[in-house]
Write a protein that holds these residues in place. Structure first.
Motif, PDB file in Angstrom:
ATOM      1  N   ALA A 118      22.500  57.296  88.464  1.00 33.93           N
ATOM      2  CA  ALA A 118      21.659  56.163  88.850  1.00 33.93           C
ATOM      3  C   ALA A 118      22.330  55.276  89.893  1.00 33.93           C
ATOM      4  O   ALA A 118      21.682  54.427  90.496  1.00 33.93           O
ATOM      5  CB  ALA A 118      21.293  55.330  87.622  1.00 33.93           C
ATOM      6  N   SER A 119      23.626  55.485  90.133  1.00 34.99           N
ATOM      7  CA  SER A 119      24.321  54.720  91.178  1.00 34.99           C
ATOM      8  C   SER A 119      23.893  55.174  92.568  1.00 34.99           C
ATOM      9  O   SER A 119      24.065  54.444  93.547  1.00 34.99           O
ATOM     10  CB  SER A 119      25.837  54.893  91.036  1.00 34.99           C
ATOM     11  OG  SER A 119      26.251  56.196  91.453  1.00 34.99           O
ATOM     12  N   HIS A 120      23.378  56.407  92.664  1.00 38.63           N
ATOM     13  CA  HIS A 120      22.954  56.988  93.940  1.00 38.63           C
ATOM     14  C   HIS A 120      24.080  56.970  94.983  1.00 38.63           C
ATOM     15  O   HIS A 120      23.850  56.730  96.164  1.00 38.63           O
ATOM     16  CB  HIS A 120      21.689  56.292  94.464  1.00 38.63           C
ATOM     17  CG  HIS A 120      20.498  56.531  93.582  1.00 38.63           C
ATOM     18  ND1 HIS A 120      19.728  57.672  93.657  1.00 38.63           N
ATOM     19  CD2 HIS A 120      19.990  55.795  92.554  1.00 38.63           C
ATOM     20  CE1 HIS A 120      18.780  57.618  92.737  1.00 38.63           C
ATOM     21  NE2 HIS A 120      18.919  56.497  92.051  1.00 38.63           N
ATOM     22  N   LEU A 147      26.315  49.608  90.337  1.00 40.62           N
ATOM     23  CA  LEU A 147      25.420  50.200  91.326  1.00 40.62           C
ATOM     24  C   LEU A 147      24.154  50.733  90.664  1.00 40.62           C
ATOM     25  O   LEU A 147      23.066  50.674  91.239  1.00 40.62           O
ATOM     26  CB  LEU A 147      26.136  51.321  92.077  1.00 40.62           C
ATOM     27  CG  LEU A 147      27.242  50.887  93.041  1.00 40.62           C
ATOM     28  CD1 LEU A 147      27.951  52.107  93.621  1.00 40.62           C
ATOM     29  CD2 LEU A 147      26.675  50.015  94.159  1.00 40.62           C
ATOM     30  N   ALA A 148      24.305  51.258  89.443  1.00 45.11           N
ATOM     31  CA  ALA A 148      23.138  51.751  88.710  1.00 45.11           C
ATOM     32  C   ALA A 148      22.168  50.603  88.423  1.00 45.11           C
ATOM     33  O   ALA A 148      20.945  50.756  88.548  1.00 45.11           O
ATOM     34  CB  ALA A 148      23.577  52.418  87.407  1.00 45.11           C
ATOM     35  N   ALA A 149      22.703  49.449  88.032  1.00 44.24           N
ATOM     36  CA  ALA A 149      21.850  48.292  87.765  1.00 44.24           C
ATOM     37  C   ALA A 149      21.152  47.818  89.032  1.00 44.24           C
ATOM     38  O   ALA A 149      20.027  47.306  88.981  1.00 44.24           O
ATOM     39  CB  ALA A 149      22.687  47.155  87.173  1.00 44.24           C
ATOM     40  N   GLU A 150      21.800  48.002  90.163  1.00 39.33           N
ATOM     41  CA  GLU A 150      21.238  47.559  91.439  1.00 39.33           C
ATOM     42  C   GLU A 150      20.231  48.551  92.011  1.00 39.33           C
ATOM     43  O   GLU A 150      19.212  48.141  92.587  1.00 39.33           O
ATOM     44  CB  GLU A 150      22.371  47.358  92.445  1.00 39.33           C
ATOM     45  CG  GLU A 150      21.922  46.945  93.825  1.00 39.33           C
ATOM     46  CD  GLU A 150      23.082  46.830  94.807  1.00 39.33           C
ATOM     47  OE1 GLU A 150      22.824  46.685  96.018  1.00 39.33           O
ATOM     48  OE2 GLU A 150      24.246  46.893  94.363  1.00 39.33           O
ATOM     49  N   ARG A 151      20.486  49.862  91.836  1.00 32.67           N
ATOM     50  CA  ARG A 151      19.732  50.878  92.568  1.00 32.67           C
ATOM     51  C   ARG A 151      18.830  51.750  91.694  1.00 32.67           C
ATOM     52  O   ARG A 151      18.121  52.611  92.201  1.00 32.67           O
ATOM     53  CB  ARG A 151      20.706  51.793  93.321  1.00 32.67           C
ATOM     54  CG  ARG A 151      21.591  51.066  94.304  1.00 32.67           C
ATOM     55  CD  ARG A 151      22.628  52.012  94.910  1.00 32.67           C
ATOM     56  NE  ARG A 151      23.456  51.353  95.918  1.00 32.67           N
ATOM     57  CZ  ARG A 151      24.515  51.910  96.503  1.00 32.67           C
ATOM     58  NH1 ARG A 151      24.861  53.152  96.177  1.00 32.67           N
ATOM     59  NH2 ARG A 151      25.211  51.239  97.407  1.00 32.67           N
ATOM     60  N   ARG A 152      18.855  51.564  90.375  1.00 35.69           N
ATOM     61  CA  ARG A 152      18.130  52.475  89.480  1.00 35.69           C
ATOM     62  C   ARG A 152      16.654  52.520  89.814  1.00 35.69           C
ATOM     63  O   ARG A 152      16.040  51.524  90.185  1.00 35.69           O
ATOM     64  CB  ARG A 152      18.356  52.109  88.004  1.00 35.69           C
ATOM     65  CG  ARG A 152      17.525  50.928  87.464  1.00 35.69           C
ATOM     66  CD  ARG A 152      18.079  49.594  87.908  1.00 35.69           C
ATOM     67  NE  ARG A 152      17.371  48.473  87.302  1.00 35.69           N
ATOM     68  CZ  ARG A 152      16.300  47.900  87.821  1.00 35.69           C
ATOM     69  NH1 ARG A 152      15.771  48.364  88.924  1.00 35.69           N
ATOM     70  NH2 ARG A 152      15.735  46.875  87.211  1.00 35.69           N
TER      71      ARG A 152
END
Length: 225
Positions: A142-144, A97-102
């Motif tokens: 960073a996953s939000h 999710l961090a890679a997707e939403r950072r």
């Protein structure tokens, strides 16, 4: 470890002090907690101390006795296995999710934390432990996903006692280099927006973690693949 924050009540203060001592290993697994000794040592009466012990019992850190004495909860193969299985699912999810939403700010914070984190030595200092947690916390945030962040933060506290047991195995320099490399790979995947890559690196990171070493030492069955 991080020092307890200023507390509004004596019960809260006692809770913070005891929790910190348990998580840091100052109060060892299985150690008797004699209230008559602990209360004056902390600087509170037995009433707020008992309230603090009840809170710690609810968190699974203290076993309440039938009389005056309680004990620090022991380390068990079952809990080590449970922690490993949960983190093997949730940490890769947070990384993906961090890679997707950072955001740009998330990347800045992860980069900043990555400059300070290194594989933990056999006898980690407070700055070592703080830097290690800071890096992983930056990834989680960073996953939000607030619920995921809260859950992983709570698991991190409980897992700290098992990390200390894992460090007793004394890793080689090659093992430490591998951990440092995984931190760098994870950062690169998140910055690049590589969702699958970030999850894969984090899963590998958990599978060879200090928690996994502790679970093995305690005789836990391996987490399911």
């Amino acid at each position: 470890m991080i020092q307890p924050l200023p507390a509004a009540t004596k019960s809260e203060f006692a809770y913070q002090v005891l929790r910190e001592q348990i998580l840091s290993g100052e109060l060892a697994p299985g150690q008797v907690l004699n209230q008559a000794v602990l209360a004056p040592a902390i600087g509170v009466s037995t009433t707020p101390l008992r309230e603090a012990l009840r809170r710690l019992s609810a968190e699974g850190l203290v076993d309440l006795g039938t009389h005056r004495d309680s004990r620090v909860s022991p380390l068990t193969a079952e809990e080590a296995r449970d922690l490993l299985e949960i983190r093997r699912s949730l940490d890769p999810l947070a990384a993906s999710l961090a890679a997707e939403r950072r955001t740009t700010e998330d990347i800045r914070l992860i980069r900043e934390a990555a400059q300070q984190v290194h594989a933990l030595p056999d006898d980690p200092s407070v700055p070592d432990l703080v830097a290690h947690r800071r890096f992983h916390a930056a990834v989680y945030r960073a996953s939000h996903n607030d619920l995921l962040v809260t859950t992983l933060d709570a698991l991190w506290d409980k897992a700290d006692r098992y990390r200390r047991l894992g460090l007793e195995a004394r890793r080689s320099q090659a093992d430490r280099d591998q951990k440092d490399g995984e931190h760098r790979e994870l950062l690169d995947c998140i910055v690049a927006g590589d969702v699958d890559g970030a999850a894969a690196v984090m899963r590998r990171h958990i599978d060879t973690s200090l928690g996994a070493t502790a679970a093995s030492r305690l005789g836990a069955r391996p987490a399911a693949v």
